[in-house]
Enzyme design. Structure first.
Site, short mmCIF file in Angstrom:
data_model
loop_
_atom_site.label_atom_id
_atom_site.label_comp_id
_atom_site.label_asym_id
_atom_site.label_seq_id
_atom_site.Cartn_x
_atom_site.Cartn_y
_atom_site.Cartn_z
N ARG A 196 0.88 -1.18 0.00
CA ARG A 196 0.00 0.00 0.00
C ARG A 196 0.91 1.21 0.00
NH1 ARG A 196 -5.38 1.41 1.61
NH2 ARG A 196 -5.48 3.38 2.75
N HIS A 247 -6.90 1.66 -7.12
CA HIS A 247 -7.18 0.89 -5.91
C HIS A 247 -7.96 -0.38 -6.34
CE1 HIS A 247 -7.62 -0.16 -1.85
NE2 HIS A 247 -8.22 0.90 -1.36
N GLN A 287 -10.11 -2.49 -3.78
CA GLN A 287 -11.36 -1.84 -3.44
C GLN A 287 -12.40 -2.05 -4.53
OE1 GLN A 287 -12.23 0.01 -0.49
NE2 GLN A 287 -14.21 -0.39 -1.47
N ASP A 329 -16.37 9.39 -2.15
CA ASP A 329 -15.14 9.18 -1.38
C ASP A 329 -14.74 10.52 -0.77
OD1 ASP A 329 -12.85 8.05 -0.33
OD2 ASP A 329 -11.76 7.94 -2.22
N CYS A 345 -15.81 4.00 0.04
CA CYS A 345 -14.73 3.08 0.38
C CYS A 345 -14.25 3.22 1.82
CB CYS A 345 -13.57 3.25 -0.59
SG CYS A 345 -12.87 4.91 -0.60
N ARG A 405 -14.32 -6.38 1.36
CA ARG A 405 -12.88 -6.34 1.09
C ARG A 405 -12.25 -7.68 1.45
NH1 ARG A 405 -9.94 -1.50 1.17
NH2 ARG A 405 -8.16 -2.89 0.86
#
Length: 306
Positions: free
Chosen positions: A103, A130, A133, A225, A265, A293
């Site tokens: 990450r 991402h 996600q 987001d 998210c 997830r």
């Protein structure tokens, strides 16, 4: 040949659907008493430049559910590209673990890890995209509507890394994708060009708008987001002046389909991009989405490591 999971754009529609079908099966298996230990003896190395709740816990627990283990490496321990070169980190870790999830801030760091590592690399987030996600997002939408094909997915807000992966998986799997965002906060042109090719192949429609009210008309999914992503804190005051018209609130949601679902998210900045009433309301799927997830990433882990 080594397999990686760097972007949903790297996978065909059939491959993505196969991963999602596997995620559905693994989730049912988990809910029915537990997953088979198909990754017994395997270890996932988890390299973090950015802190995370969902990414760390979901990958760690995913490996445990599948019989394996996960090793957390903090920013200070690795110093990716600073204390030690990415090429060296990749080659050292390849001798210790069976796959690496990273990450990172800079997408090039993910690409460099993939270039130099001899074990699979999973993109746990970069400044470009991402993909993990997006897999959870697609799984959540499938659980609600059966598939993505023909759905209208609308993203409201900053054209960031989450928007890129959502756009790509949406049009790959036959959904129409619309984004409404302020001027100067568009999805990067290179990602849009890739999406246009995917949409041409699938017959999906892409729409890039400024007006959020126009964008949510006939939407099956409204996604938002944070206005300010990690690493953009210096811009937060400026963004707080620009983005309020893009808040997902009762009025905006009322202009979509009656069966619309709301996705985010997380973490959410309640009172900014989304109100409490919407985040906790009947249209919200924020927490099933967060839980997915785990299940979507287990499919990726099995695909790469079994």
């Amino acid at each position: 040949m080594k397999k990686d999971f760097l972007a949903v754009a790297d996978y065909s529609p059939a491959e993505l659907q196969g991963l999602l079908d596997l995620a559905v099966r693994l989730k049912k298996e988990r809910m029915s008493g537990g997953n088979a230990p198909v990754l017994k003896g395997k270890v996932l190395g988890m390299v973090f430049q950015k802190p995370s709740l969902r990414t760390r816990v979901s990958f760690d627990m995913g490996m445990r559910h599948l019989g394996g283990d996960a090793l957390y490496l903090s920013p200070n321990e690795v110093g990716l590209g600073q204390r030690e070169s990415i090429a060296d980190v990749a080659r050292v870790l390849s001798g210790y673990v069976d796959a690496i999830m990273a990450r990172v801030f800079d997408h090039d760091h993910i690409l460099q890890l993939a270039k130099w590592a001899s074990v699979p690399i999973i993109n746990g987030l970069s400044d470009y995209n991402h993909p993990c996600q997006a897999m959870a997002d697609a799984l959540t939408i499938i659980e609600e509507f059966g598939s993505l094909k023909g759905l209208n997915i609308t993203y409201i807000g900053d054209g960031n890394n989450v928007a890129v992966s959502l756009m790509h998986i949406a049009v790959k799997l036959g959904a129409n994708f619309t984004i409404a965002n302020p001027e100067d906060y568009d999805i990067i042109p290179a990602a849009v060009d890739v999406a246009k090719k995917f949409a041409s192949d699938s017959g999906s429609k892409l729409s890039f708008l400024r007006d959020p009210h126009q964008a949510v008309k006939d939407a099956h999914v409204i996604y938002t987001d944070t206005w300010t992503s990690m690493g953009q804190e210096a811009e937060s005051k400026k963004r707080e002046l620009v983005f309020p018209p893009y808040q997902v609130n009762d009025r905006l949601v009322s202009e979509a389909r009656k069966d619309v679902i709301i996705l985010h998210c997380l973490p959410a900045h309640r009172g900014q991009e989304i109100t409490d009433a919407i985040a906790d309301g009947s249209h919200s799927r924020l927490f099933p989405q967060a839980h997915n997830r785990l299940h979507a990433q287990k499919a990726v882990l099995v695909h790469l490591m079994q």
